[in-house]
Design a protein around this motif. Sequence first.
Motif, mmCIF file in Angstrom:
data_model
loop_
_atom_site.group_PDB
_atom_site.id
_atom_site.type_symbol
_atom_site.label_atom_id
_atom_site.label_comp_id
_atom_site.label_asym_id
_atom_site.label_seq_id
_atom_site.Cartn_x
_atom_site.Cartn_y
_atom_site.Cartn_z
ATOM 1 N N THR A 35 0.840 -1.200 0.000
ATOM 2 C CA THR A 35 0.000 0.000 0.000
ATOM 3 C C THR A 35 0.874 1.249 0.000
ATOM 4 O O THR A 35 2.027 1.227 0.431
ATOM 5 C CB THR A 35 -0.906 0.031 1.242
ATOM 6 N N LYS A 193 -11.710 -4.651 8.167
ATOM 7 C CA LYS A 193 -10.318 -4.705 8.630
ATOM 8 C C LYS A 193 -9.342 -4.985 7.486
ATOM 9 O O LYS A 193 -8.258 -4.418 7.432
ATOM 10 C CB LYS A 193 -10.172 -5.778 9.718
ATOM 11 N N ALA A 196 -8.960 -1.825 5.384
ATOM 12 C CA ALA A 196 -8.126 -0.844 6.072
ATOM 13 C C ALA A 196 -6.650 -1.199 5.983
ATOM 14 O O ALA A 196 -5.785 -0.318 5.930
ATOM 15 C CB ALA A 196 -8.552 -0.742 7.539
ATOM 16 N N GLU A 197 -6.375 -2.484 5.932
ATOM 17 C CA GLU A 197 -4.986 -2.955 5.872
ATOM 18 C C GLU A 197 -4.344 -2.682 4.511
ATOM 19 O O GLU A 197 -3.156 -2.350 4.424
ATOM 20 C CB GLU A 197 -4.941 -4.453 6.165
ATOM 21 N N ILE A 219 -10.172 -1.206 14.066
ATOM 22 C CA ILE A 219 -9.223 -0.665 13.087
ATOM 23 C C ILE A 219 -8.420 0.402 13.810
ATOM 24 O O ILE A 219 -8.986 1.319 14.391
ATOM 25 C CB ILE A 219 -9.965 -0.055 11.881
ATOM 26 N N GLU A 222 -3.028 3.765 12.826
ATOM 27 C CA GLU A 222 -1.965 3.788 11.813
ATOM 28 C C GLU A 222 -2.442 3.323 10.452
ATOM 29 O O GLU A 222 -1.721 3.440 9.459
ATOM 30 C CB GLU A 222 -0.757 2.962 12.273
ATOM 31 N N LYS A 223 -3.675 2.813 10.386
ATOM 32 C CA LYS A 223 -4.265 2.384 9.113
ATOM 33 C C LYS A 223 -5.143 3.472 8.492
ATOM 34 O O LYS A 223 -5.603 3.330 7.365
ATOM 35 C CB LYS A 223 -5.130 1.133 9.329
#
Length: 510
Positions: A35, A193, A196-197, A219, A222-223
């Motif tokens: 990401t 989740k 978000a990752e 969540i 930091e995401k």
Amino acid sequence: MKNSIGREIPEEIIKDKGLFQGAFAHNERIIKAATKVKAVKPGEEKLLQSLEEAINKCNLKDGMTISFHHHFREGDYILNKVVDIIAAMGIKNLTLASSSLSGVHSPLIEHIKNGVITKITTSGLRGELAEEISKGLMKEPVIIRSHGGRARAIEAGDIKIDVAFLGAPSCDEYGNASGTGGKANCGSLGYAKIDAEYADKVIIITDCLVDFPNMPASISQEKVDYVVKVEEIGNPSGIVSGATRYTKNPKELLIAEYASKVITKSPYFKEGFSLQTGTGGSTLAVSRFIREEMIKSNVKASFALGGITKPMIEMHEEGLIKNIFDVQDFDLTAVESISKNSMHHEIDASFYANPHNKGCIANKLDVVVLSALEIDKDFNVNVMTGSDGVLRGASGGHCDTAACAKLTVIVSPLVRGRIPCVVDSVNTVITPGESIDVLVTEIGIAINPRRKDLMEIYKNGDIPVYTIEELYEKSISIVGTPDKIEYEDEVIAVVEYRDGSIIDVVRKVK
């Protein structure tokens, strides 16, 4: 071209995906997608004043991919609101990668017609949106993926999410989001989740902004790129879908009783066994019958898995089930449990059922009970299209858990209304017959010939045993042979198996 279960797949659909060749044929090592991350410095704020501001800051452009979760089901207010705003901003040609879509999402029809949404990948399609897609609404076929298959596709980069719009019942100003602690609690955020990752940009949308830190977080900060507070994110009563109901139907109760006997007489019903049951009338009732036998036999389960319901929570709180692994909550009892029971664990969709990680929890299942719209003489199961060939269901975790469990039990009436459920060949294959062990109907059971060990166990029991062909003949004798559905050549949906291969396609109904 035909895959290993004989389904005709147009060559132009296959491309680089490959044909389905078996439940565990494609198990190559994958490279996880990366990401894009922009560092947030001390003092920088994530809390924004509007969704428009968040969309601008995420630099959403034509041709990108946006994602949403379906934990609010028919009570979801997020997806329609966000897509309306995106349309007003003039952004078009987007891929919608929602974990599932429901009847509440019918406003998407106009956004598809207007070119805002041009591609969709999802686990489920229901209601007016599904009907219009079945009639050929979209130029590009929808891609249907199971819950484990979607997690695999995101991790492998097959689904590249540019911006994830994730509703959260509570969140603090730095992005710590939870499925509880608000006014529209949905419990586990297991499908959100994974988004978000792996999404490049993550926007948390909440109607309950709480003090920092909002812990424990589903969540974590930091995401998350941005947080937006709105008036309402959803109606919690919509969490309890039509499939989540407690039956008093004698036929369904008899099916549940037979299914529980199949399970409790199997070699897998022993101290420390694991189980997953579904949300239909019969499958919910199975849990209650199993509970009685567990108490009688002094047997306790090590864990229950999947979409969690009230019966599972009651058994957990009674000490009959040690752990709950929860990817999604189907009723408000389950929602409340996640914040009060320490052995009720929130998990993401990859941990749940991704076939290409280093060991999903579904791999440890002893027993799974699943429903079916149709099952055929090869034990292939359809949970996606109705008897008219129209999309009206969801792949969900069906093929994931069926492939992994030691004992996969399908519960289905012989006939539903005037429609046979045991058929010569299902309309759409979601789960291949090789993954199914026992079919349970109200008149008895059929055992997959692959499972000669089970045939031996049940042959002299108190459950009537038939061949699948005999059950088919009985269903046809009741309602007759239905006319074959007439299809056009146009493919309106592509069904991926959990490993990414093509197991079937759905064609436009004439």
